[in-house]
Design an enzyme around this catalytic site. Sequence first.
Site, PDB file in Angstrom:
ATOM      1  N   TYR A  39      -2.102  -0.265  10.272  1.00 47.12           N
ATOM      2  CA  TYR A  39      -2.172  -0.699   8.875  1.00 47.12           C
ATOM      3  C   TYR A  39      -0.884  -0.342   8.140  1.00 47.12           C
ATOM      4  O   TYR A  39      -0.294  -1.165   7.415  1.00 47.12           O
ATOM      5  CB  TYR A  39      -3.379  -0.046   8.203  1.00 47.12           C
ATOM      6  N   SER A  61       0.861  -1.190   0.000  1.00 49.46           N
ATOM      7  CA  SER A  61       0.000   0.000   0.000  1.00 49.46           C
ATOM      8  C   SER A  61       0.888   1.228   0.000  1.00 49.46           C
ATOM      9  O   SER A  61       2.051   1.187   0.443  1.00 49.46           O
ATOM     10  CB  SER A  61      -0.907   0.010   1.235  1.00 49.46           C
TER      11      SER A  61
END
Length: 580
Positions: free
Chosen positions: A462, A449
């Site tokens: 995250y 990501s």
Amino acid sequence: MLYPLSYVGSSCDCGKLSACGFGACDYRDLMGRRWVESGGVRLAVYEDGPGDGAPVVLVHGYPDNASVWDGVVRELAARFRVIRYDVRGAGESGEPGARDGYLIPRLVEDLVAVVRDASDQPVHLVAHDWGSIQAWAAVSDPELSGLFASYTSISGPDLDHVGTWMRRASKGRVLRQLLHSWYIGAFQVPVVPELVWRLPVLRRRFHARYRDARNGIELYRANMVGRLSRPGARRISVPVQQLALTQDPFVTPSILEAADPWCERLWRRPVAGGHWLVRDKPVLAARMIVEFIDHLRGDAAPRELARAVVGADAPGGRLALVTGAGSGIGRATALALGAESWDVLCVDIDFDAAARTAQDVGGAALQLDVADAEATQRLADHVLAEHGVPDLVMANAGVAVAGSFLDTSLSDWQRVFDVNVWGVIHTLRSFLPPLVARGEGGHVVITASAAGFLPLPSLPAYGTTKAGVLMLAQCLAGELAADGIGVSAICPGFVHTNITSSARFAGLSADEERAQQARTTELYRRRGFGPEKVAAAVVAAVRENKTVVPVTAEAKVGAVANRLSPAATRAVLAALGRRI
């Protein structure tokens, strides 16, 4: 017929009877030896394996002798009758008195003499380097083709094929091969090559005896100019398997295509290995030899061999495994791969979702919680048994946790690490070993990501997991390059998938979390970047072997900004706060 005789010792350059590391005197403990006469030269021939096994004849190259096949023989001898010999001028064999004794027709006569003495049935021929060059000349002779049931060629093209190819191929491809073959010209110089081979360090580097290296130079002087300048290529009816070594410094993949117009049945398999594959990776070489022989004898071809058929209309056969394939980026990638003729295994914790994707892509559905290491290994065992080794493994399954560090509970941290980090590790630990052992390359995709390199205050958990798998991908890219396996870390930014509707927002009540999920999903929807665009980036990354792949505009800008000015990037992201 050949039968093992009493074991014999042999001296090497060191004058010892035991192993000296030069590659000639360390194999006499393994083989029986006998002699075959050919053209006035006495050839040392060795046999291993059961007398009733299918005959396999191994021919070595330069500057080797029969010992280069030791590891391969150990693998084949349980099933096959394995015959190998020292070619003229090498090992224990005699040498001709003049240069013309090294002409290819003389070498072919030697090979035929060994084959006829060894077997009254067609043999499976396997040859490497100069052994392969002379073997091509044998199998292309229509009067001799009946002696051979198959031919596996390793790193040695047919000189007649090459001579024809050089007249038809592009100048760039020909020049590239000539640069790789610089030593051929060097060997034409009198005396100097012989003096260079006197260097012990060079002989150790190539596992060569001086006699083998010195005599073998005559192969180049006797054959190269005439064959390449006046090629006489002929059709070949014997089934041929070429092992295309992707890390061979001497033979480029394009020159192997010189055989294409001349072989009636040709298979070409890419192999992650260097020029001396038969010595360095004998288990891999032996497996490919056996798979080819078994297929010709009636067994179904493994996936890798089936797709290696040269000239087939639709070889296909590429297998991909995608975790998290039930929705979002995983589903879109499965569909994109299916459109590229991949066979796709769709894996998801939600079996019904995986089944829908599998139905749409014409693949198979499998259920798995990637956080469960034992379950992941069981699934890998099932896949390997039922489908074979995946060429592409995409570790995509993931979950999202948003919220400040102080609001993120231990259980939130545990869950996001279990899936996003340990899930990737479990997946790769289960599928990478067989992918490496297969030896034919492949690709790994890890869905990371932009949060892996952008320090977003709202995504500490995250972002930490994605930074971890981003680094893992880069480490693996270096580790697996020698095995021909590419690794890509896909780094999307704001992509409209269902991950936002299921994301955990730490520190909020249940009602507040549902409201935040809805707001975030709407924000991503308005962004208008769908998972199909990420899937296209995945397919391109696999094709072009890209390692770190920012996908969205914000990911690309963020990657550059964080590299150029980390402090400014942190300040901007801190100002955005929880709005991201």
